[in-house]
Design a protein around this motif. Sequence first.
Motif, PDB file in Angstrom:
ATOM      1  N   ALA A   1      -7.492   4.661  29.886  1.00 33.72           N
ATOM      2  CA  ALA A   1      -8.438   4.363  28.810  1.00 33.72           C
ATOM      3  C   ALA A   1      -7.745   4.183  27.473  1.00 33.72           C
ATOM      4  O   ALA A   1      -8.284   3.542  26.566  1.00 33.72           O
ATOM      5  N   SER A   2      -6.562   4.750  27.335  1.00 35.56           N
ATOM      6  CA  SER A   2      -5.790   4.586  26.099  1.00 35.56           C
ATOM      7  C   SER A   2      -4.328   4.401  26.462  1.00 35.56           C
ATOM      8  O   SER A   2      -3.921   4.668  27.592  1.00 35.56           O
ATOM      9  N   GLU A   3      -3.557   3.948  25.505  1.00 39.04           N
ATOM     10  CA  GLU A   3      -2.132   3.785  25.750  1.00 39.04           C
ATOM     11  C   GLU A   3      -1.453   5.145  25.896  1.00 39.04           C
ATOM     12  O   GLU A   3      -1.989   6.176  25.480  1.00 39.04           O
ATOM     13  N   ARG A   4      -0.249   5.136  26.448  1.00 42.99           N
ATOM     14  CA  ARG A   4       0.481   6.370  26.692  1.00 42.99           C
ATOM     15  C   ARG A   4       1.089   6.918  25.404  1.00 42.99           C
ATOM     16  O   ARG A   4       1.294   6.192  24.432  1.00 42.99           O
ATOM     17  N   ALA A   5       1.400   8.218  25.450  1.00 41.02           N
ATOM     18  CA  ALA A   5       1.948   8.879  24.269  1.00 41.02           C
ATOM     19  C   ALA A   5       3.470   8.899  24.253  1.00 41.02           C
ATOM     20  O   ALA A   5       4.078   8.915  23.186  1.00 41.02           O
TER      21      ALA A   5
ATOM     22  N   LEU B   1      -1.921  21.022  28.655  1.00 36.42           N
ATOM     23  CA  LEU B   1      -1.399  21.649  27.449  1.00 36.42           C
ATOM     24  C   LEU B   1       0.114  21.857  27.476  1.00 36.42           C
ATOM     25  O   LEU B   1       0.797  21.631  26.481  1.00 36.42           O
ATOM     26  N   ILE B   2       0.642  22.297  28.610  1.00 39.21           N
ATOM     27  CA  ILE B   2       2.032  22.750  28.643  1.00 39.21           C
ATOM     28  C   ILE B   2       3.010  21.647  28.271  1.00 39.21           C
ATOM     29  O   ILE B   2       3.974  21.879  27.537  1.00 39.21           O
ATOM     30  N   ILE B   3       2.760  20.433  28.742  1.00 39.17           N
ATOM     31  CA  ILE B   3       3.788  19.409  28.613  1.00 39.17           C
ATOM     32  C   ILE B   3       4.054  19.047  27.154  1.00 39.17           C
ATOM     33  O   ILE B   3       5.195  18.984  26.713  1.00 39.17           O
ATOM     34  N   LEU B   4       2.999  18.855  26.366  1.00 35.32           N
ATOM     35  CA  LEU B   4       3.229  18.465  24.978  1.00 35.32           C
ATOM     36  C   LEU B   4       3.764  19.636  24.161  1.00 35.32           C
ATOM     37  O   LEU B   4       4.661  19.468  23.327  1.00 35.32           O
ATOM     38  N   GLU B   5       3.215  20.826  24.408  1.00 32.67           N
ATOM     39  CA  GLU B   5       3.691  21.996  23.672  1.00 32.67           C
ATOM     40  C   GLU B   5       5.181  22.230  23.938  1.00 32.67           C
ATOM     41  O   GLU B   5       5.936  22.600  23.037  1.00 32.67           O
TER      42      GLU B   5
ATOM     43  N   ALA C   1      10.078  10.477  21.462  1.00 31.34           N
ATOM     44  CA  ALA C   1       9.033  11.200  22.185  1.00 31.34           C
ATOM     45  C   ALA C   1       8.759  12.548  21.539  1.00 31.34           C
ATOM     46  O   ALA C   1       7.605  12.980  21.435  1.00 31.34           O
ATOM     47  N   VAL C   2       9.812  13.230  21.104  1.00 33.27           N
ATOM     48  CA  VAL C   2       9.635  14.505  20.401  1.00 33.27           C
ATOM     49  C   VAL C   2       8.886  14.277  19.092  1.00 33.27           C
ATOM     50  O   VAL C   2       7.985  15.045  18.730  1.00 33.27           O
ATOM     51  N   GLU C   3       9.227  13.206  18.405  1.00 35.65           N
ATOM     52  CA  GLU C   3       8.571  12.891  17.140  1.00 35.65           C
ATOM     53  C   GLU C   3       7.081  12.602  17.349  1.00 35.65           C
ATOM     54  O   GLU C   3       6.234  13.089  16.588  1.00 35.65           O
ATOM     55  N   LYS C   4       6.768  11.831  18.384  1.00 30.10           N
ATOM     56  CA  LYS C   4       5.367  11.524  18.673  1.00 30.10           C
ATOM     57  C   LYS C   4       4.589  12.788  19.034  1.00 30.10           C
ATOM     58  O   LYS C   4       3.472  13.010  18.566  1.00 30.10           O
ATOM     59  N   ALA C   5       5.175  13.616  19.887  1.00 34.00           N
ATOM     60  CA  ALA C   5       4.509  14.843  20.308  1.00 34.00           C
ATOM     61  C   ALA C   5       4.257  15.764  19.123  1.00 34.00           C
ATOM     62  O   ALA C   5       3.170  16.338  18.980  1.00 34.00           O
TER      63      ALA C   5
END
Length: 222
Positions: free
Chosen positions: A10-14, A91-95, A110-114
Amino acid sequence: EDADVSKVGASERAGLVSTDPRKPELTEDEMRAAVTEAAKKGLYVAAHAHGREGAANAVRAGVRSIEHGTWVDDETLAEMKRRGTYLVPTLIILEEIVRDGAAKGVPAYAVEKATAIAAERRVRLRAAYKAGVLFALGTDATSDIHGRNGEEFKYMVDILGATPMEAITIGTLNGARLLGVDRDLGTIATGKLADLVAVPGNPLEDVTRLARPAFVMKGGTV
């Protein structure tokens, strides 16, 4: 053929350098078609959705669950509650990317986006939980997160504001109901599959104990 569930974007990836997770991907009509076709096979559809517009489109299209839900707004949360749409916050993956990504060799972009979305995501997901939206446990596991899904419970307590017992229910009964397998799984009851874990001590006193199972039974076999 032989799929148990379908998933749409539904949305683009992070986590990619060329994508913007706030932007929608599939349209509402495209996702509604997926939901309609899946229903003919008796299957549900999950939607990867970070952005507000993409999540709203997916919910209106009739998906069974929203995976991630980073920027789901209050209007969509109300619609999710009305429809019984689940939210799987992963939750775990982004944190972990925010905290340990650089040390683990996660690309800097990727770290910057997260990091850029983490604080707002915590606020929105807590609002979703307080609004009474149904939650289920999922980790979006990649890399060394596989097999560590028990760590997700602590994040549910810390970020969502769930009690340990509520977190356990999110990770057991709610997950079974989301997938439509609660006749056989999700609770300990006569006639259900004997899928069990045991942990040292009382997880209601320390929910992190769920990340350290000492015993696993699958279908009655240790």
